[in-house]
Write a protein that holds these residues in place. Structure first.
Motif, mmCIF file in Angstrom:
data_model
loop_
_atom_site.group_PDB
_atom_site.id
_atom_site.type_symbol
_atom_site.label_atom_id
_atom_site.label_comp_id
_atom_site.label_asym_id
_atom_site.label_seq_id
_atom_site.Cartn_x
_atom_site.Cartn_y
_atom_site.Cartn_z
ATOM 1 N N GLY A 74 0.858 -1.195 0.000
ATOM 2 C CA GLY A 74 0.000 0.000 0.000
ATOM 3 C C GLY A 74 0.887 1.235 0.000
ATOM 4 N N VAL A 75 0.561 2.211 -0.832
ATOM 5 C CA VAL A 75 1.375 3.421 -0.904
ATOM 6 C C VAL A 75 0.489 4.649 -0.666
ATOM 7 C CG1 VAL A 75 2.898 4.830 -2.362
ATOM 8 C CG2 VAL A 75 2.935 2.327 -2.579
ATOM 9 N N VAL A 76 0.829 5.419 0.368
ATOM 10 C CA VAL A 76 0.150 6.698 0.574
ATOM 11 C C VAL A 76 1.001 7.726 -0.148
ATOM 12 C CG1 VAL A 76 -0.727 8.386 2.230
ATOM 13 C CG2 VAL A 76 -0.723 5.953 2.825
ATOM 14 N N GLY A 77 0.560 8.113 -1.331
ATOM 15 C CA GLY A 77 1.387 8.964 -2.181
ATOM 16 C C GLY A 77 0.708 10.246 -2.627
ATOM 17 N N GLY A 78 1.368 10.891 -3.577
ATOM 18 C CA GLY A 78 0.863 12.168 -4.082
ATOM 19 C C GLY A 78 1.490 13.355 -3.357
ATOM 20 N N MET A 79 2.467 13.052 -2.492
ATOM 21 C CA MET A 79 3.092 14.116 -1.682
ATOM 22 C C MET A 79 4.566 14.250 -2.033
ATOM 23 S SD MET A 79 1.255 13.048 1.917
ATOM 24 C CE MET A 79 1.805 11.345 1.941
ATOM 25 N N GLY A 80 4.940 14.814 -3.192
ATOM 26 C CA GLY A 80 4.083 15.140 -4.297
ATOM 27 C C GLY A 80 3.910 13.998 -5.291
ATOM 28 N N PRO A 81 3.080 14.232 -6.306
ATOM 29 C CA PRO A 81 2.812 13.213 -7.324
ATOM 30 C C PRO A 81 4.061 12.767 -8.096
ATOM 31 C CG PRO A 81 1.165 14.953 -7.413
ATOM 32 C CD PRO A 81 2.243 15.435 -6.486
ATOM 33 N N LEU A 82 4.913 13.710 -8.457
ATOM 34 C CA LEU A 82 6.100 13.353 -9.239
ATOM 35 C C LEU A 82 6.998 12.406 -8.437
ATOM 36 C CD1 LEU A 82 7.315 14.068 -12.039
ATOM 37 C CD2 LEU A 82 8.839 15.640 -10.850
ATOM 38 N N ASP B 43 1.512 20.640 -5.757
ATOM 39 C CA ASP B 43 0.986 19.277 -5.609
ATOM 40 C C ASP B 43 -0.531 19.243 -5.785
ATOM 41 O OD1 ASP B 43 3.550 18.544 -4.946
ATOM 42 O OD2 ASP B 43 3.135 18.138 -2.838
ATOM 43 N N GLN B 44 -1.211 20.201 -5.131
ATOM 44 C CA GLN B 44 -2.679 20.164 -5.053
ATOM 45 C C GLN B 44 -3.382 20.441 -6.387
ATOM 46 O OE1 GLN B 44 -0.619 21.692 -2.879
ATOM 47 N NE2 GLN B 44 -0.824 20.311 -1.141
ATOM 48 N N ASP B 45 -2.627 20.871 -7.394
ATOM 49 C CA ASP B 45 -3.224 21.082 -8.723
ATOM 50 C C ASP B 45 -3.353 19.767 -9.488
ATOM 51 O OD1 ASP B 45 -3.288 23.808 -8.281
ATOM 52 O OD2 ASP B 45 -1.345 24.151 -9.240
ATOM 53 N N HIS B 46 -2.711 18.730 -9.001
ATOM 54 C CA HIS B 46 -2.717 17.449 -9.716
ATOM 55 C C HIS B 46 -3.951 16.617 -9.372
ATOM 56 C CE1 HIS B 46 1.162 17.643 -11.728
ATOM 57 N NE2 HIS B 46 1.594 18.314 -10.683
#
Lengths: 243, 243
Positions: free
Chosen positions: A10-18, B36-39
């Protein structure tokens, strides 16, 4: 969830997306695999709308951040994942509290990174910590290094501003990076006798990859990827053995 | 799931993992964003253990494949996603059946790709279809092209074998690719008067990216990424306007 024996990360991501995207890539590149089915099963939450971590800490609103992260780790636990990775150093301020609320193990990127340095860079005395204000303020890297007998070096206020500029304007903002900023940071590391520096923010992991920086820079996210593969019972590619 | 107004993209991925990872990267690169939040918020299922699509079709076991995919799209629907993307062309054989079982819209990569060609490559007469045996056998691209007034060209058995070799040994297997194989495929496309060719397998999208192939090769996964961003109410970066 995908067959009884399968292990799922499980990955809690998007912080940031890149950064989460690069983490995903690392997991693929570092797994010993010759077909799709040799790779890890994963559920990746790209929670891009998560409030900015450093900003929430600055505003004293860590409780809000905690609740958002808790919802995500609980969601992953309910989905039946084997272990959870959070490719965001700043969020690790809350990992012990999150772990207390769930049974599925959360791989602790900060402790794993310092453990890896201790094991693989024997005799190292002093390392720089390149991270957000939030991570620096949490003192987690400093504490883990000190306990391992390694002196942590935190950049001056001037250097720290440049680190934040690369993270926020450069990697997160998608603007061109002025490499002179990084040269100044390197100058501080050199002047202060650092034998290595930890890329202790996942945006700096992206920066390391963009500029193909040498192994003087220890990538915390790479350590997290290696540990995630092992925890899920998969083998690292041969070349990754000396990570 | 992450606030009432937020839109979340669900991704049934891992078919293969490298392709889904590139899809993730495309979504990030193609979104107009400065933080980040724009993604896009997303839930990505990296279902690497999913049975091989072409193999299941060959063995007449599509029902098993259907049930596995159905479980995944239902899981995403229960999680509250706004729309679902499946970055795997071969799986699209089952998309209409999957759509009949859920309310959340599944973006149809094949129809969107042909629609995009019709709109953006006005007057085009003949396109090559580079895809797995499974996708070719489904006839979905051929049908969509014919309906749009475009002649589809399917490689000869010899050419098709080379396409499969690049997909399975090269991209999925992680082995070195013999570019001469691709030159032979290109020769067939040229000899048969194709004005463009569709990368109609997400591993070929990876191949296109690896070798920075020109826009003669239309990337179905890129079309899926653009559509996904729009369906979730985000803007494409300016430069992507002319995709």
């Amino acid at each position: 969830m995908w067959g009884q024996e399968d292990k799922v990360l499980g990955v809690v991501g998007g912080m940031g997306p890149l950064a989460t995207q690069l983490f995903y890539r690392m997991l693929i590149d570092m797994t010993e695999a010759s077909r799709d089915q040799d790779h890890l099963d994963m559920i990746i939450l790209n929670h891009a709308s998560m409030p900015d971590r450093t900003e929430m800490i600055r505003l004293g609103r860590t409780e809000e951040l905690f609740q958002a992260l808790l919802k995500d780790v609980k969601k992953l636990e309910e989905s039946g994942v084997t272990a959870i990775a959070i490719p965001c150093n700043t969020s690790h301020l809350l990992v012990d509290r999150l772990q207390a609320e769930i049974n599925v193990p959360i791989i602790h990127m900060i402790r794993e990174t310092v453990k890896s340095i201790k094991e693989r860079r024997v005799g190292i005395k002093r390392v720089g910590i390149l991270a957000t204000y939030g991570t620096i303020a949490s003192g987690l890297y400093q504490k883990a290094c000190t306990e391992a007998g390694i002196q942590p070096f935190v950049p001056s206020e001037k250097g720290q501003k440049l680190v934040m500029k690369i993270i926020y304007e450069g990697v997160k903002g998608g603007n061109p990076i002025d490499y002179n900023d990084f040269i100044k940071i390197e100058g501080e590391l050199a002047t202060n006798g650092c034998e290595a520096a930890i890329m202790a923010c996942t945006e700096l992991s992206c920066f390391k990859e963009m500029y193909r920086l040498p192994d003087y820079y220890i990538d915390a996210m790479e350590v997290l990827a290696a540990k995630s593969i092992q925890v899920c019972g998969r083998k690292l590619r041969e070349k990754e053995g000396a990570l």
